[in-house]
Design a protein around this motif. Structure first.
Motif, PDB file in Angstrom:
ATOM      1  N   ILE A 149       0.856  -1.065   0.144  1.00 28.90           N
ATOM      2  CA  ILE A 149       0.072  -0.130   0.279  1.00 28.90           C
ATOM      3  C   ILE A 149       0.879   1.196  -0.036  1.00 28.90           C
ATOM      4  CG2 ILE A 149      -1.756   1.281   1.308  1.00 28.90           C
ATOM      5  CD1 ILE A 149      -2.732  -1.343   2.215  1.00 28.90           C
ATOM      6  N   LYS A 150       1.849   1.265   0.909  1.00 32.40           N
ATOM      7  CA  LYS A 150       2.832   2.370   0.927  1.00 32.40           C
ATOM      8  C   LYS A 150       3.533   2.648  -0.576  1.00 32.40           C
ATOM      9  CE  LYS A 150       4.894   0.997   4.713  1.00 32.40           C
ATOM     10  NZ  LYS A 150       5.878   1.336   5.760  1.00 32.40           N
TER      11      LYS A 150
ATOM     12  N   PHE B 264      -3.312  14.333  -0.100  1.00 32.94           N
ATOM     13  CA  PHE B 264      -4.195  13.361   0.477  1.00 32.94           C
ATOM     14  C   PHE B 264      -3.617  11.775   0.778  1.00 32.94           C
ATOM     15  CE2 PHE B 264      -6.594   9.528  -1.102  1.00 32.94           C
ATOM     16  CZ  PHE B 264      -7.629   9.636  -0.049  1.00 32.94           C
ATOM     17  N   LEU B 265      -2.804  11.476  -0.066  1.00 34.24           N
ATOM     18  CA  LEU B 265      -1.958  10.232   0.075  1.00 34.24           C
ATOM     19  C   LEU B 265      -1.136  10.322   1.095  1.00 34.24           C
ATOM     20  CD1 LEU B 265      -1.602   9.431  -3.863  1.00 34.24           C
ATOM     21  CD2 LEU B 265      -2.902   8.148  -2.058  1.00 34.24           C
ATOM     22  N   TYR B 266      -0.423  11.519   1.335  1.00 38.93           N
ATOM     23  CA  TYR B 266       0.422  11.511   2.494  1.00 38.93           C
ATOM     24  C   TYR B 266      -0.360  11.598   3.844  1.00 38.93           C
ATOM     25  CZ  TYR B 266       3.991  13.223   5.517  1.00 38.93           C
ATOM     26  OH  TYR B 266       4.955  13.274   6.584  1.00 38.93           O
ATOM     27  N   ALA B 267      -1.322  12.369   3.741  1.00 37.10           N
ATOM     28  CA  ALA B 267      -2.023  12.431   5.080  1.00 37.10           C
ATOM     29  C   ALA B 267      -2.887  11.071   5.638  1.00 37.10           C
ATOM     30  CB  ALA B 267      -2.984  13.629   4.974  1.00 37.10           C
ATOM     31  N   THR B 268      -3.372  10.384   4.391  1.00 30.98           N
ATOM     32  CA  THR B 268      -4.029   9.283   4.478  1.00 30.98           C
ATOM     33  C   THR B 268      -3.490   7.827   4.736  1.00 30.98           C
ATOM     34  OG1 THR B 268      -5.921  10.255   3.410  1.00 30.98           O
ATOM     35  CG2 THR B 268      -6.044   7.905   3.923  1.00 30.98           C
ATOM     36  N   VAL B 269      -2.278   7.876   4.197  1.00 33.10           N
ATOM     37  CA  VAL B 269      -1.414   6.670   4.095  1.00 33.10           C
ATOM     38  C   VAL B 269      -0.247   6.995   4.662  1.00 33.10           C
ATOM     39  CG1 VAL B 269      -0.382   4.882   2.565  1.00 33.10           C
ATOM     40  CG2 VAL B 269      -2.584   5.679   2.233  1.00 33.10           C
ATOM     41  N   LEU B 270       0.606   7.518   3.915  1.00 28.72           N
ATOM     42  CA  LEU B 270       2.343   7.684   4.039  1.00 28.72           C
ATOM     43  C   LEU B 270       2.569   8.349   5.283  1.00 28.72           C
ATOM     44  CD1 LEU B 270       3.191   8.648   0.430  1.00 28.72           C
ATOM     45  CD2 LEU B 270       3.366   6.569   1.503  1.00 28.72           C
ATOM     46  N   SER B 271       1.687   8.891   6.109  1.00 27.36           N
ATOM     47  CA  SER B 271       2.113   9.558   7.443  1.00 27.36           C
ATOM     48  C   SER B 271       1.779   8.559   8.642  1.00 27.36           C
ATOM     49  CB  SER B 271       1.389  10.826   7.550  1.00 27.36           C
ATOM     50  OG  SER B 271       0.144  10.699   7.641  1.00 27.36           O
ATOM     51  N   HIS B 272       1.254   7.508   8.141  1.00 30.32           N
ATOM     52  CA  HIS B 272       0.797   6.597   9.310  1.00 30.32           C
ATOM     53  C   HIS B 272       1.986   5.365   9.493  1.00 30.32           C
ATOM     54  CE1 HIS B 272      -3.081   8.544   9.989  1.00 30.32           C
ATOM     55  NE2 HIS B 272      -2.902   8.552   8.505  1.00 30.32           N
ATOM     56  N   PRO B 273       2.254   4.889  10.715  1.00 33.37           N
ATOM     57  CA  PRO B 273       2.972   3.850  10.880  1.00 33.37           C
ATOM     58  C   PRO B 273       2.426   2.401  10.622  1.00 33.37           C
ATOM     59  CG  PRO B 273       1.963   4.444  13.030  1.00 33.37           C
ATOM     60  CD  PRO B 273       1.487   5.162  12.036  1.00 33.37           C
ATOM     61  N   SER B 274       1.222   2.282  10.423  1.00 31.26           N
ATOM     62  CA  SER B 274       0.571   1.070  10.286  1.00 31.26           C
ATOM     63  C   SER B 274      -0.710   0.987   9.612  1.00 31.26           C
ATOM     64  CB  SER B 274       0.275   0.419  11.562  1.00 31.26           C
ATOM     65  OG  SER B 274      -0.618   1.125  12.499  1.00 31.26           O
TER      66      SER B 274
ATOM     67  N   HIS C 177      -9.040   7.187   7.682  1.00 28.87           N
ATOM     68  CA  HIS C 177      -9.644   7.336   6.511  1.00 28.87           C
ATOM     69  C   HIS C 177     -11.125   7.087   6.751  1.00 28.87           C
ATOM     70  CE1 HIS C 177     -10.428   7.408   2.273  1.00 28.87           C
ATOM     71  NE2 HIS C 177     -10.543   6.377   2.173  1.00 28.87           N
ATOM     72  N   LEU C 178     -11.535   6.011   7.679  1.00 32.96           N
ATOM     73  CA  LEU C 178     -12.786   5.734   7.992  1.00 32.96           C
ATOM     74  C   LEU C 178     -13.352   7.118   8.555  1.00 32.96           C
ATOM     75  CD1 LEU C 178     -12.937   2.021   9.201  1.00 32.96           C
ATOM     76  CD2 LEU C 178     -14.158   3.050   7.229  1.00 32.96           C
ATOM     77  N   ALA C 179     -12.551   7.478   9.771  1.00 26.55           N
ATOM     78  CA  ALA C 179     -13.037   8.736  10.645  1.00 26.55           C
ATOM     79  C   ALA C 179     -13.332   9.899   9.301  1.00 26.55           C
ATOM     80  CB  ALA C 179     -11.919   9.026  11.505  1.00 26.55           C
ATOM     81  N   ASN C 180     -12.470  10.059   8.571  1.00 25.94           N
ATOM     82  CA  ASN C 180     -12.792  11.355   7.936  1.00 25.94           C
ATOM     83  C   ASN C 180     -13.956  10.949   6.663  1.00 25.94           C
ATOM     84  OD1 ASN C 180     -10.791  13.714   7.824  1.00 25.94           O
ATOM     85  ND2 ASN C 180      -9.434  11.816   8.131  1.00 25.94           N
ATOM     86  N   LYS C 181     -14.187   9.837   6.263  1.00 23.85           N
ATOM     87  CA  LYS C 181     -15.374   9.544   5.533  1.00 23.85           C
ATOM     88  C   LYS C 181     -16.608   9.662   6.324  1.00 23.85           C
ATOM     89  CE  LYS C 181     -13.837   8.109   1.490  1.00 23.85           C
ATOM     90  NZ  LYS C 181     -14.313   8.635   0.068  1.00 23.85           N
TER      91      LYS C 181
END
Length: 325
Positions: free
Chosen positions: A67-68, A84-94, A102-106
């Motif tokens: 995914i990363k 969007f990709l940095y905030a939703t995927v790349l900035s997270h450790p797992s 992502h679910l919280a924002n949706k």
């Protein structure tokens, strides 16, 4: 904690970066004076293989690495999606943190805050490893069964069927904890946002694909087994106002075609197939096909093939009708 829905707080990058340079969420991932390409370049199979290696079917870290890698590629190729990709995927450790964000924002609203939902999803995913295992299995299912799924990140970010199931699993945990008002509120938001209505008490297995997902309804006492594929506008419902155990039980490896309706406390056996548009009111034996309105049964099929995994919708046609395509 990560900042969440922009309507409540400004979106900033998480400090929990793993191997990405420090930057704000609004910055591109690199400086490049040359014009960007608008279609992602193909990656070498060793970086993002087209399907997971068999020994890694339950390996959360392997899927998260794919995914990363896909997110980095897409952020480089399409600057409009970099933040969007940095905030939703790349900035997270797992994976579980990314999914919770992502679910919280949706699902957030003006009165159901994204910060509350994020804490709720993180707590549930952290406390229940089976939820994470099921999410990985669902990602693998979508990637292997849906030819339109171009990557794991595509499913994580854009497949509302996948997201609806993950939210329902958290609601199911809340239901079991007797936090039923919150579970039902979450069900309502999922139905409103994703057009998928799954009762929090319903039991959903792993490796489940809701393909397209729009209009799927699954009732309170329904059970869906492992490796099941369900297309859009499928109903697993009751037959009236009766209470108690009143919804279908779907076995492992079942395929349910678009627009099918299965009503009542009937069992659909493992490896069975329900034709598109069928109305099923009777039990379906394992590895049988039910088709028509009302549905009638066709003979069983021997072999190792499971329709829920092979996505074979049409092998029954010559048995059912003289019409051939």
């Amino acid at each position: 904690m990560n900042s969440l829905c922009p309507c409540h707080s400004p979106l900033t990058a998480s400090p929990h970066t793993d191997d990405t340079a420090t930057m704000t969420a609004g910055q591109p991932l690199r400086d490049d004076p040359q014009p960007r390409r608008h279609s992602p370049p193909a990656l070498h199979p060793t970086i993002v293989p087209s399907y997971p290696p068999p020994e890694s079917d339950a390996d959360e870290s392997w899927v998260w690495s794919q995914i990363k890698a896909e997110a980095r590629r897409d952020a480089d190729a399409e600057p409009a999606l970099a933040s969007f990709l940095y905030a939703t995927v790349l900035s997270h450790p797992s994976l579980d943190r990314s999914l919770a964000f992502h679910l919280a924002n949706k699902l957030c609203s003006s009165t159901l805050l994204s910060t509350l939902l994020y804490d709720l999803f993180v707590a549930s995913l952290s406390a229940h490893p089976t939820l994470r295992e099921a999410a990985v299995a669902d990602l693998l299912a979508a990637r292997s069964r849906d030819p339109a799924c171009v990557g794991f990140s595509h499913c994580l970010l854009n497949y509302k069927g996948f997201l609806a199931i993950q939210a329902q699993r958290v609601a199911h945990v809340l239901w079991a904890q007797n936090r039923r008002a919150l579970a039902l509120a979450l069900q309502s938001r999922v139905a409103e946002v994703f057009a998928v209505d799954i009762h929090p008490a319903a039991k959903i297995g792993k490796g489940v694909l809701l393909d397209h997902a729009t209009g799927v309804v699954i009732g309170e006492t329904a059970v869906v087994g492992d490796n099941v594929s369900i297309l859009h506008h499928v109903t697993l419902g009751g037959t009236g106002k009766a209470v108690g155990d009143r919804h279908p039980k779907i076995g492992d490896g079942v395929l349910i075609g678009a627009g099918a309706t299965i009503l009542g406390n009937v069992r659909i056996g493992a490896g069975a197939k329900i034709g598109a548009g069928s109305l099923v009111l009777i039990e379906v034996p394992p590895r049988s096909t039910a088709v028509g309105n009302p549905a009638r049964l066709l003979g069983g099929k021997k072999g190792d093939d499971m329709p829920g995994e092979s996505m074979d919708h049409t092998s029954f046609i010559q048995q059912w009708s003289d019409y051939t395509i």
